[in-house]
Write an enzyme that holds these catalytic residues in place. Sequence first.
Site, PDB file in Angstrom:
ATOM      1  N   SER A 131       0.858  -0.961  -0.059  1.00  0.00           N
ATOM      2  CA  SER A 131      -0.066   0.044   0.054  1.00  0.00           C
ATOM      3  C   SER A 131       0.997   1.221   0.054  1.00  0.00           C
ATOM      4  O   SER A 131       1.596   1.283  -0.807  1.00  0.00           O
ATOM      5  CB  SER A 131      -0.978   0.057   1.143  1.00  0.00           C
ATOM      6  OG  SER A 131      -2.104   0.754   1.062  1.00  0.00           O
TER       7      SER A 131
ATOM      8  N   ASP B 277      -8.511  -4.459  -6.221  1.00  0.00           N
ATOM      9  CA  ASP B 277      -8.048  -3.671  -5.100  1.00  0.00           C
ATOM     10  C   ASP B 277      -8.820  -2.336  -5.624  1.00  0.00           C
ATOM     11  O   ASP B 277      -8.503  -1.520  -6.449  1.00  0.00           O
ATOM     12  CB  ASP B 277      -6.732  -3.712  -5.025  1.00  0.00           C
ATOM     13  CG  ASP B 277      -6.083  -2.910  -3.882  1.00  0.00           C
ATOM     14  OD1 ASP B 277      -6.925  -2.123  -3.186  1.00  0.00           O
ATOM     15  OD2 ASP B 277      -4.962  -2.872  -3.881  1.00  0.00           O
TER      16      ASP B 277
END
Length: 562
Positions: A210, A486
Amino acid sequence: MARKGVLFVLLSCFAEFAVCGGIDQIRLLGPQAVNLWKLEAARSRSQVQGTLLVQDEQDTGYTHESKSKLAEEFPEQWFEQPVDHFAKVNETETWPQRYWVNTRHYAPGPNTPVFVLDGGETSGEDRLPFLDTGIMDILARATGGIGIVLEHRYYGQSLPVKNLTTDSLRFLNNAQSAADSAHFMANVKFDGIDEDLTAPAHPWIYYGGSYAGARAAHMKVLYPDLVWGAIASSGVTHASIENWEYMDIIRRAADRVCSGNLQVSVELIDSLLSNPLTRMPIKSLFGVAALEHDEDFVSLIESPLGYWQARNWDPEVGSTGWDTFCAALNGKFEPEDPDMGAVSYDESTDMVTIEGDLMVPVPVYNYAKYIKDNFVSQCPNGEVEECFGTWDDSKFHDTGLDQTWRLWLFQVCTEWGYFSTAPPKGVPRIVSRLLTLEYESKICRQAYLPGKHFAVPALPNITAVNALGDYDIEADRLAIIDGEVDPWRPVTPHSEYARPREDTILRPFKIIRGGVHHWDENGRSDILEEPPQIQMIHEEIVIFVTSWLEDWEAEHSSQNKH
């Protein structure tokens, strides 16, 4: 970013805070996220003062007992860092940065690799499972190397300051954080290890997921002499002021019935809010009639969407919150609920009369019931303006070290952006059109008053991030790994806005089928318990990293001969 983890949550996320989004809720919900953080913090304090605190057992699938065992096997260690890497030595103070080391597979030798996992925007303790059975242990076991979790400055106990004022936070930025990692790699001495494992004398592989994934990519670009290889998992290398695409990924990838019910509900709610005659009845149905600003209302009901990111292939790690939310939204009308007031149901039209002759579809009624049960019920004494209102600036002025919501949000306001706004006109939506950039970004002005040495810009300086490569960031031995669905994919190199690339050993470019947010980071001690696509990505990572290390050995053997 990350079961940030990190979140990288609140709601019945109240009941499983770290699992269903954590830090990531602050990325998405602007000022409303701070309200939810405060409610959760108050609830946690109440539990601590009571009989039993069980919340931390829901962090990353590890119980309190398991976490204690991890802390015992991997004791915390400390490394001295300057507060300001770009000041003269005698003009800056120092602070201790925390890290943990896994040496269970360590095989001494001139080519021993070191794998470092960037802790990102959460306490490094939250990353210890990845040192135990996750990607750090997988790589160390395959190569005879050691694994490290390096806590990010300002997070956990790696604190260079005594408060979180705007001035104190001015050293929380990309450049300083990258310099921390470089200084650590070049100078660290590991307890119990005689040989010098510093970079560049040994091959260091930098991993992050991330936000930390973007940092992994940045480290390979900024410090190529120290970072032999890097793996950017769900790496958000494209900073953007607005990030409406996050919710659009969810709209497109979610179950069609649930996504459709969300779209219908949100569009109807917006329509009812625009009419003075129906504005109060719809807010009353959700239990927030006393909430003054409609923007706060629609921001609150957006909150369950953070559950999508919290999904994980491992049921002991991920949250089932999204499935629970959709089941509630898609369910049939349940009569005689005293908490929902006097309503009537017409089975022939599948509509619920909520006040006078005002009717709403069953999914809207179910949506309201879900929000009341999981959010509004957490508000002490029903003071919804105090709980969910965001227009009182004084609510955001506490600068104590316990106000950890101020950390990632500061980075959002200064360099990263990602304000979650409604999509452009004409794009189907599952969030309200009232979620504007002005509303989502006002927290930056409210929370960070100008200091003597630093002032938060009117909008974040996203050039500081994007100048390092943006969608096109690439280098030999830089792997890009993303999840197919995602919600952060639109700001990674696998974005629809980015150019296609070839997947090679030297420059891996991989998508995890059905994957969400950095699904390669966690693992099982028995690899056969992992689903096929996770076994595959872990095997592929081992293959390309092993190849990188063979290149290292060949290159350095050649140099030694000369």
